[in-house]
Design an enzyme around this catalytic site. Structure first.
Site, PDB file in Angstrom:
ATOM      1  N   SER A  19      71.856   9.081 -25.659  1.00 22.78           N
ATOM      2  CA  SER A  19      70.986   9.027 -26.961  1.00 22.78           C
ATOM      3  C   SER A  19      71.729   9.026 -28.237  1.00 22.78           C
ATOM      4  CB  SER A  19      69.853   9.685 -26.721  1.00 22.78           C
ATOM      5  OG  SER A  19      69.085   9.448 -25.538  1.00 22.78           O
ATOM      6  N   GLY A  56      59.164   2.622  -5.353  1.00 23.82           N
ATOM      7  CA  GLY A  56      59.133   4.042  -5.952  1.00 23.82           C
ATOM      8  C   GLY A  56      57.658   4.477  -6.331  1.00 23.82           C
ATOM      9  N   ALA A  57      57.746   5.723  -6.387  1.00 29.42           N
ATOM     10  CA  ALA A  57      56.379   6.329  -6.911  1.00 29.42           C
ATOM     11  C   ALA A  57      56.303   7.608  -7.562  1.00 29.42           C
ATOM     12  CB  ALA A  57      55.545   6.701  -5.516  1.00 29.42           C
ATOM     13  N   ASP A  75      58.727   4.343 -22.420  1.00 24.63           N
ATOM     14  CA  ASP A  75      59.418   3.593 -21.389  1.00 24.63           C
ATOM     15  C   ASP A  75      58.704   2.254 -20.964  1.00 24.63           C
ATOM     16  OD1 ASP A  75      61.520   5.212 -20.815  1.00 24.63           O
ATOM     17  OD2 ASP A  75      60.641   6.646 -19.383  1.00 24.63           O
ATOM     18  N   TYR A 127      70.739   1.316 -14.424  1.00 28.28           N
ATOM     19  CA  TYR A 127      71.810   0.591 -15.428  1.00 28.28           C
ATOM     20  C   TYR A 127      73.211   0.819 -15.054  1.00 28.28           C
ATOM     21  CZ  TYR A 127      71.052   5.204 -17.762  1.00 28.28           C
ATOM     22  OH  TYR A 127      71.068   6.503 -18.011  1.00 28.28           O
ATOM     23  N   GLY A 167      68.465  -2.378 -15.981  1.00 24.00           N
ATOM     24  CA  GLY A 167      67.698  -1.457 -16.867  1.00 24.00           C
ATOM     25  C   GLY A 167      68.312  -1.020 -18.238  1.00 24.00           C
ATOM     26  N   LYS A 203      60.394  16.324 -19.649  1.00 23.17           N
ATOM     27  CA  LYS A 203      59.664  15.336 -20.135  1.00 23.17           C
ATOM     28  C   LYS A 203      57.930  15.712 -19.517  1.00 23.17           C
ATOM     29  CE  LYS A 203      62.120  11.817 -18.371  1.00 23.17           C
ATOM     30  NZ  LYS A 203      62.354  10.412 -18.174  1.00 23.17           N
ATOM     31  N   ARG A 236      59.115   5.396   0.030  1.00 25.51           N
ATOM     32  CA  ARG A 236      59.455   6.042   0.952  1.00 25.51           C
ATOM     33  C   ARG A 236      58.568   7.044   1.512  1.00 25.51           C
ATOM     34  NH1 ARG A 236      65.237   8.939  -0.376  1.00 25.51           N
ATOM     35  NH2 ARG A 236      63.623  10.234  -1.483  1.00 25.51           N
TER      36      ARG A 236
HETATM   37  P1  ATR Z   1      62.085   9.291 -11.570  1.00 20.26           P
HETATM   38  O1  ATR Z   1      61.279  10.024 -12.450  1.00 20.26           O
HETATM   39  O2  ATR Z   1      63.302   8.917 -12.155  1.00 20.26           O
HETATM   40  O3  ATR Z   1      61.140   8.277 -11.129  1.00 20.26           O
HETATM   41  P2  ATR Z   1      61.314  10.956  -9.274  1.00 20.26           P
HETATM   42  O4  ATR Z   1      60.033  11.100  -9.760  1.00 20.26           O
HETATM   43  O5  ATR Z   1      62.140  12.012  -8.581  1.00 20.26           O
HETATM   44  O6  ATR Z   1      62.195  10.255 -10.356  1.00 20.26           O
HETATM   45  O7  ATR Z   1      61.329   9.800  -8.231  1.00 20.26           O
HETATM   46  C1  ATR Z   1      62.424   9.253  -7.514  1.00 20.26           C
HETATM   47  C2  ATR Z   1      61.639   8.073  -6.848  1.00 20.26           C
HETATM   48  O8  ATR Z   1      62.775   7.446  -6.128  1.00 20.26           O
HETATM   49  C3  ATR Z   1      60.643   8.342  -5.672  1.00 20.26           C
HETATM   50  O9  ATR Z   1      59.837   7.471  -5.619  1.00 20.26           O
HETATM   51  C4  ATR Z   1      61.619   8.504  -4.380  1.00 20.26           C
HETATM   52  O10 ATR Z   1      61.070   8.236  -3.092  1.00 20.26           O
HETATM   53  P3  ATR Z   1      60.337   9.613  -2.414  1.00 20.26           P
HETATM   54  O11 ATR Z   1      58.855   9.746  -3.236  1.00 20.26           O
HETATM   55  O12 ATR Z   1      60.234   9.100  -1.080  1.00 20.26           O
HETATM   56  O13 ATR Z   1      61.224  10.551  -2.819  1.00 20.26           O
HETATM   57  C5  ATR Z   1      62.708   7.306  -4.612  1.00 20.26           C
HETATM   58  N1  ATR Z   1      63.967   7.401  -4.231  1.00 20.26           N
HETATM   59  C6  ATR Z   1      65.028   8.106  -4.378  1.00 20.26           C
HETATM   60  N2  ATR Z   1      65.892   8.030  -3.521  1.00 20.26           N
HETATM   61  C7  ATR Z   1      65.620   7.121  -2.817  1.00 20.26           C
HETATM   62  C8  ATR Z   1      66.305   6.383  -1.581  1.00 20.26           C
HETATM   63  N3  ATR Z   1      67.601   6.637  -1.471  1.00 20.26           N
HETATM   64  N4  ATR Z   1      65.648   5.512  -1.107  1.00 20.26           N
HETATM   65  C9  ATR Z   1      64.457   5.101  -1.165  1.00 20.26           C
HETATM   66  N5  ATR Z   1      63.621   5.894  -2.327  1.00 20.26           N
HETATM   67  C10 ATR Z   1      64.482   6.604  -3.027  1.00 20.26           C
END
Ligand code: ATR
Length: 284
Positions: free
Chosen positions: A22, A133-134, A108, A230, A251, A71, A158
């Site tokens: 940044s 992702g979640a 974002d 990215y 990204g 954050k 996952r």
């Molecule tokens: P961010 O703030 O970057 O979103 P986070 O809140 O830690 O970081 O979330 C990471 C996300 O990437 C989650 O959805 C995670 O899945 P889980 O909820 O099952 O942990 C997902 N993630 C990270 N590594 C992964 C992988 N190798 N395969 C699939 N999903 C992955």
């Protein structure tokens, strides 16, 4: 750089913060705009966050960005938090208002949309979109897709329970019809059926890590694929999608635009997006 008695301070807090791109991006923009401002990195240990926020305000900083791990913890420390940052559960930009209020934003979601806009991938208005992702990033993407008036979003994760929780919240809080699928072959197939846009909002594929288990045959036009990773600039997911003829986007644009929007909040000026992008590329 010239520091004067009138130099305005902005910066980024993180812990660690030494890896942040940044300062390079923002100081390039500040130079381009000819502002007497400076953007500095501040390592802030988690237990000193409240002190750091008060301290930055006390020394007259205009605001700051926040990165990991601050954050989420910032939310209760600010006078106001935008609705979008509250839904995402994370603040990445704080503005110290002249009247003394501290206001938290998350740039974002808007950054995600602006990057999409300049890339020529149509926002999925009236369409179905799939989000992998979640976590925090996926929440920002869900907010962006709601803003873009997607007809439906499918959240694939996952840990299925997290996908279910986010889908329920998105449905209730940001007015987008949402459902969850597990990160299985059947879950992915169902999410991609009739879908205009696939977004990877996980860290899978980042810095050479293993990518998501998505079959190459599932990635076919007219599906567009947006990976918010990215580094590397082309994940395995994007490479396969591009080879299959899909429109793709990484990204870098989102990273640039979330920064540009933060700078616009502080300065009230239009940010020099190309300068910021080039500074990021040089720093990467
Ligand atoms: P961010 O703030 O970057 O979103 P986070 O809140 O830690 O970081 O979330 C990471 C996300 O990437 C989650 O959805 C995670 O899945 P889980 O909820 O099952 O942990 C997902 N993630 C990270 N590594 C992964 C992988 N190798 N395969 C699939 N999903 C992955």
């Amino acid at each position: 750089m010239r520091i004067t008695g009138k130099t305005q301070l902005v910066g980024v807090i993180g812990y660690p913060v030494s890896h942040t791109l940044s300062p390079a991006m923002h100081n390039a923009a500040i130079a381009e705009l000819g502002l007497d401002w400076v953007y500095a990195p501040f390592p802030v240990a988690p237990d000193r966050l409240p002190e750091a926020v008060r301290g930055l305000q006390a020394v007259g900083a205009r605001g700051f960005n926040a990165t990991i791990p601050h954050k989420e913890s910032l939310l209760p420390l600010l006078d106001e938090v935008s609705g979008e940052a509250a839904f995402i559960g994370a603040v990445n930009t704080v503005l110290f208002h002249e009247d003394g209020r501290s206001i938290g934003y998350n740039t974002d979601a808007e950054g995600f949309l602006r990057a999409m806009d300049e890339s020529g991938i149509a926002p999925p208005a009236g369409e179905k979109a799939a989000v992998m992702g979640a976590g925090g990033a996926a929440r920002a993407v869900a907010a962006a897709l709601a803003k873009a008036k997607a007809r439906k979003i499918v959240i694939v994760n996952r840990t299925f329970e997290k996908a279910e929780a986010l889908a329920a919240e998105a449905d209730a809080a940001i007015g987008v019809s949402a459902r969850a699928e597990p990160l299985t072959e059947a879950g992915i197939a169902s999410a991609l059926d009739g879908t205009a846009l696939l977004v990877n909002a996980t860290s899978a594929g980042m810095d050479g890590s293993a990518g998501l288990p998505i079959d190459a045959d599932a990635l076919r036009p007219p599906l567009a694929v947006y990976d918010i990773v990215y580094s590397p600039p082309q994940t395995g997911l994007l490479k396969t999608a591009a080879q299959n003829g899909c429109k793709t986007l990484n990204g870098l644009g989102m990273l640039t635009h979330q920064g540009a929007i933060a700078l616009e909040r502080w300065t009230g000026l239009k940010a020099p997006v190309e300068t910021m992008r080039q500074a990021l590329l040089a720093a990467l």
